[in-house]
Structures are given as structure tokens and as C-alpha cells.
Design a protein around this motif. Structure first.
Motif, PDB file in Angstrom:
ATOM      1  N   ASP A  39      35.152  41.330  32.977  1.00 26.94           N
ATOM      2  CA  ASP A  39      35.396  40.971  34.374  1.00 26.94           C
ATOM      3  C   ASP A  39      34.187  40.275  34.987  1.00 26.94           C
ATOM      4  OD1 ASP A  39      33.809  43.226  34.396  1.00 26.94           O
ATOM      5  OD2 ASP A  39      34.634  43.971  36.268  1.00 26.94           O
ATOM      6  N   THR A  41      47.045  39.719  32.968  1.00 26.72           N
ATOM      7  CA  THR A  41      46.289  39.856  34.214  1.00 26.72           C
ATOM      8  C   THR A  41      47.002  39.144  35.364  1.00 26.72           C
ATOM      9  OG1 THR A  41      44.320  39.837  32.830  1.00 26.72           O
ATOM     10  CG2 THR A  41      43.969  39.623  35.188  1.00 26.72           C
ATOM     11  N   THR A  77      46.324  43.159  37.268  1.00 30.30           N
ATOM     12  CA  THR A  77      45.220  43.968  36.740  1.00 30.30           C
ATOM     13  C   THR A  77      44.957  43.565  35.289  1.00 30.30           C
ATOM     14  OG1 THR A  77      46.852  45.631  36.155  1.00 30.30           O
ATOM     15  CG2 THR A  77      45.583  46.026  38.165  1.00 30.30           C
ATOM     16  N   THR A 108      50.451  41.118  36.168  1.00 30.76           N
ATOM     17  CA  THR A 108      50.371  42.458  36.747  1.00 30.76           C
ATOM     18  C   THR A 108      49.311  42.575  37.840  1.00 30.76           C
ATOM     19  OG1 THR A 108      48.723  43.190  35.152  1.00 30.76           O
ATOM     20  CG2 THR A 108      51.034  43.452  34.507  1.00 30.76           C
ATOM     21  N   ALA A 131      39.533  43.884  30.162  1.00 30.16           N
ATOM     22  CA  ALA A 131      38.902  44.636  31.251  1.00 30.16           C
ATOM     23  C   ALA A 131      37.367  44.580  31.204  1.00 30.16           C
ATOM     24  CB  ALA A 131      39.398  46.073  31.255  1.00 30.16           C
ATOM     25  N   THR A 139      40.222  39.112  37.588  1.00 32.62           N
ATOM     26  CA  THR A 139      40.426  38.822  38.997  1.00 32.62           C
ATOM     27  C   THR A 139      39.142  38.224  39.582  1.00 32.62           C
ATOM     28  OG1 THR A 139      39.714  41.059  39.513  1.00 32.62           O
ATOM     29  CG2 THR A 139      42.078  40.718  39.286  1.00 32.62           C
TER      30      THR A 139
END
Lengths: 418, 87
Positions: free
Chosen positions: A396, A382, A387, A385, A393, A352
Motif C-alpha cells: 500500500d 482492490t 479493499t 471491493t 495489502a 487505495t
């Protein structure tokens, strides 16, 4: 659209091969999409394919400024491997390597994955210690790695200069036998065809010139073919991440540099696998057409020009010839360069951004090709959803602020990783 | 390869120079930590002109600031840094 098969080829014998259809449509942009992916390279196309096939999101457009696969997907040295030391990296790339192994079947498109072995040479005791450390780190996570003696290396690649007088004496190596090469264009085309069949619009010659905003949030893109609305927008433009993200007001931990590669005239088989080195920065493999493909350092100064400079090419060639002296007899056929987005810890960024509805996939440095399936898989997760997948993860955008960088080579906050 | 006009030595081949970093990445001592983080870890990285710090490493060894277009490589300005360049 029909599946590719041996029977289809046979059919063509009787109809003069006249039954072939374009592998994907050339649609006009719709006014709105659930997801827009900026960038029609391997990663963008893979993302679109997994959005449609895994997450059932088929109202997707891939916007490409030029033609698909015309950027770094068509400019790499086609190496596929997962031999990284840090767990975040080798878990991610190993997930990808397992996808490579069945990708031709999955896409019904021959991507010519050739697991011919990825060999890293060690030139000193300390090189061998580092290779052993890397191999151990991989093996505790069930990834194949095998430490090789000098004799084993000599047997694998008989044309290496194994003499004690060699400019870079070879002490041994670390091999990942499941590593190898794949046909880079076919990866883009295979994903494009498979995504198109699931309803994804692949829109070429469509450059994004700005973002449509509603308050903070991104609600679409301005393009050279008009404004297009979108629920979510994913940036996936490799070397151009910096100035595309800047249109949304983001300043990224990325510096764009040129990476060059070259290929020689075609010769009979002389390099059996992929040869890399722990101390040098040079990688050598032989393409299926017989050309010796070589790559080296990035140019180490910022550039968006898709052309390199001879002094860096010369450095890579000098190293390659020192390792395999027979290469000096070959003539260079072609050199090319791609714009790579060098991140500040040498690891990619997938996740994100501070801008609502805007997502980022970039910072691949010069290791993006091998990541194509895993990158698409995790980015699709990603985007679908909102996330990150557990595999992306750690990668990021915020990790630099937290001091949680993934620095495989331990060189600190500079985009000059090697 | 670039032909770089060194303000001290005149035009020289790029092989004599090394790129250091961009001007916007210099961390000011005693500055705000958030700003320092931005200087350390982000770059404007424009697809156009930017100011860069280079060094004439294999020449006069002086630090230099180059304004260069990132896509065309046209060098728009070149200035010396150091005591002699101060106002």
C-alpha cells in the motif's frame, strides 16, 4: 467473436484466411462507466479482464493515451520469474507465475510462455551465501529454487566464461526452473481481446488530462475525447504515475527513470535460459527469433524521454560480454528504452489512495512485466471491493509513512535500486 | 548523452557527472517530521522542468544545481552551490 483454434486455421486454408476479424472493437467512450482504468498496458488490460471475468463488473473502460501495449509492455526484456527473497514479494510473484503457466489457455491467445529457467549467477563466496539465503527463503514457501554448483552451471550454459581468469569468475548459481520468458505484445493483445469479449471498452488515443471531482472524491476523468464519469478510477500508467497522480493532488514515492534494453541480430540457439547475476546488473536471454536480448541498469537520473543513453547500454554490453564472450561477435540490431517508475523501496504500490474513489497501481521499477497477471488480479480485486487483496495489502501507499517498506535489497529511501 | 555546462569548467560530457537527488528531497535538519518524511519519500517528479542536484564527480567535484526538462532534457539553468555561490 470466434475462438482461436487449430480448426480455425484450417478453415482459413480454404477461404484464403479471409475470416479473421479485428481482435477487439474500437468503441466511442460512453458518458459513464463503473470503473475507468487509466493506461492500456498489460497491467491495465489484465485488470479490466479480471474485473469483468472474476468480479462481474463489465461496464469498464480502459483509456490509453497512445496504443495499447505501446509503453513498457512493449519495451521490457520479457522475463518471468518469482525468485525474490522477501515473502511479500515472492508470494505475490509466485501467484503470478502460476497464472502465467495457464494464461494462454485462459485467454485463448498464445502468449508463448516459455519456462526455460531463470538462472542467477554467483561470482564469489558471499554471492553464493546470498543466493542460498534467497533460495531457502523461496523453498520454505514452496517455490522452486535450486542451488547449482559451478559444474552444473557450466553444463546448463556452455558458452559462459567458466575460466578462473574470467573478469567475473562463476562460482555457482541459483536457478528457478519454472521461470522464463513470454511474448510481451501477445500478453497485451490477449488480455485486450479477452476483456473486449466480456464487454470492456478499450479506448485508444484518449489521454486523461484531469480528474472530475465532487468534493474530495473523484467522479470521473477529463480526457482529450471529452469528460467521462466513473464510479471508481484506477491509475495504471507505470512511468507516468507521478504526473497523472499529481492531477489529483497526490505526490508519490516515485521517480521516473529510463531503463534501456537491446537486442542483437538473430543467431542459432546459444543461450538456453535466462542468465542473470547476483553481483552484476545484466540479464541475457535469447528470443524465439534468435536475437540475444540484454538489459542492464536504469539510467539512474530522472527522465520521461523514451530513449536512453549509450554509456549505460555500453555498461550492460560489457558485462554481458564478460559473462558470455561469444556475444562480442554479434551485431546490435536495436536498442530501446522505457520510462520506469522507480519506487523508494524497489517494490510496487497497488492499492487505495487518500483520494476517495481513486486507486493506484504503479512503482513497478524495472520489474513490472512478470507481474502482469498478478497485478491485474489483485488490482481488480482492490477496485471491485474497495479493499486490497491479501497479496497486495503489503504494497500500500501508506507503508512509507509507517516505516513498513519492502526493501528487497536493503538500500533505503532512494529510487536507485539495483 | 547530455553536454552539461559546469559553471566552473565549462561544457563537459555527462560521463563526468553523477546525479544525486532532486532539490525538493533535501531534508532540513530540525524540521517538522511530517515534512521530513515528505522530502525523504516523495518527489514532485514532473513531466517538465525540475531542479536537481548533480555533482561534477570526475571533474572539479563540485556540487551543482541543474534545472532540466525531464522530457526534452533541455538544461535551462545551471548554478554552483557552495561558499562562492552564496550571496
Amino acid at each position: 467473436m470466434s475462438r482461436y483454434s487449430a480448426l480455425g486455421l484450417l478453415r482459413g486454408v480454404f477461404n484464403g484466411q479471409s475470416h479473421w476479424q479485428p481482435a477487439w472493437r474500437d468503441p466511442e467512450p460512453k458518458p459513464n462507466y463503473d470503473v475507468i482504468i487509466i493506461g492500456g498496458g498489460g497491467h491495465g488490460l489484465a485488470t479490466a479482464y479480471y474485473l469483468a471475468s472474476v468480479h462481474g463488473i463489465r461496464n469498464v473502460a480502459v483509456l490509453e493515451k497512445g496504443w495499447i501495449g505501446g509503453g513498457n509492455t512493449g519495451r521490457n526484456t520479457t522475463l518471468v520469474r518469482s525468485n525474490y527473497r522477501l515473502p511479500q514479494l515472492h508470494n505475490f510473484f509466485e501467484f503470478g507465475l502460476k497464472m502465467w503457466e495457464r494464461l494462454s489457455d485462459e485467454l485463448n491467445y498464445n502468449i508463448m510462455f516459455s519456462p526455460r529457467g531463470a538462472l542467477m549467477l554467483g561470482h564469489s563466496d558471499s554471492d553464493m551465501v546470498r543466493l542460498a539465503e534467497r533460495g531457502d527463503a523461496m523453498r520454505v514457501n514452496d517455490i522452486d529454487a535450486e542451488l547449482l554448483s559451478r559444474d552444473q552451471v557450466a553444463k546448463l550454459e556452455p558458452l559462459l566464461d567458466m575460466s578462473r581468469e574470467a573478469r567475473f569468475p562463476i562460482e555457482g548459481g541459483l536457478i528457478q526452473r519454472r521461470g522464463g520468458t513470454a511474448r510481451h505484445d501477445a500478453v497485451a493483445w490477449g488480455y485486450a481481446r479477452a476483456a473486449d469479449q466480456l464487454g470492456v471498452d478499450i479506448i485508444q488515443k484518449c489521454e486523461v488530462t484531469g480528474f472530475l471531482r465532487q468534493g474530495d472524491a473523484v467522479v470521473g476523468v477529463e480526457t482529450t475525447r471529452g469528460a467521462i464519469g466513473a464510479g471508481r478510477v484506477g491509475i495504471c500508467v507505470a512511468g507516468h504515475s507521478g504526473h497523472v497522480a499529481a492531477m489529483a493532488g497526490l505526490k508519490l514515492p516515485v521517480e521516473s527513470q529510463t531503463l534501456q534494453a537491446l537486442v542483437t541480430e538473430g543467431v542459432k540457439p546459444m543461450i538456453n535460459g535466462v542468465i542473470m547475476s547476483q553481483s552484476l546488473h545484466c540479464y541475457i536471454s535469447q528470443s524465439d527469433k534468435g536475437g540475444i536480448v540484454m538489459g542492464g541498469d536504469p539510467d539512474n537520473w530522472p527522465s520521461y524521454a523514451q530513449r536512453g543513453q549509450p554509456m549505460v547500454t555500453e555498461g550492460a554490453i560489457a558485462q554481458a560480454i564478460a559473462l558470455v564472450p561469444a556475444l562480442s561477435r554479434l551485431r546490435m540490431l536495436r536498442t530501446w528504452a522505457g520510462v520506469t517508475d522507480m519506487s523508494f523501496d524497489g517494490s510496487p504500490i497497488i492499492g487505495t489512495t487518500p483520494v476517495p474513489n481513486l486507486f493506484l497501481n504503479g512503482g513497478w521499477c524495472y520489474g513490472g512485466f512478470k507481474a502482469t497477471p498478478a497485478s491485474g488480479w489483485t488490482y481488480a480485486h482492490t477496485l471491485a471491493t474497495g479493499t486490497p487483496h491479501e497479496l497486495n495489502a503489503p504494497f500500500d501507499l501508506d507503508r512509507f509513512r509507517r516505516g513498513d517498506t519492502i526493501d528487497e535489497n536493503g538500500v533505503g529511501p532512494m529510487p536507485n535500486h539495483r | 548523452m547530455l553536454l552539461i555546462p559546469c559553471p566552473h569548467c565549462g561544457p563537459r560530457a555527462q560521463t563526468e557527472f553523477s546525479y544525486e537527488r532532486t532539490v525538493d528531497s533535501v531534508v532540513q535538519p530540525g524540521g517538522d517530521p511530517t515534512e521530513a518524511m515528505e522530502h525523504l519519500f516523495t518527489r514532485a517528479n514532473p513531466r517538465g522542468p525540475d531542479e536537481e542536484i548533480w555533482r561534477h564527480t570526475y571533474g572539479c567535484r563540485a556540487w551543482l544545481i541543474m534545472t532540466r526538462h525531464r522530457a526534452t532534457h533541455a538544461i535551462e539553468a545551471m548554478r554552483a552551490v557552495g561558499p562562492e555561490a552564496l550571496p
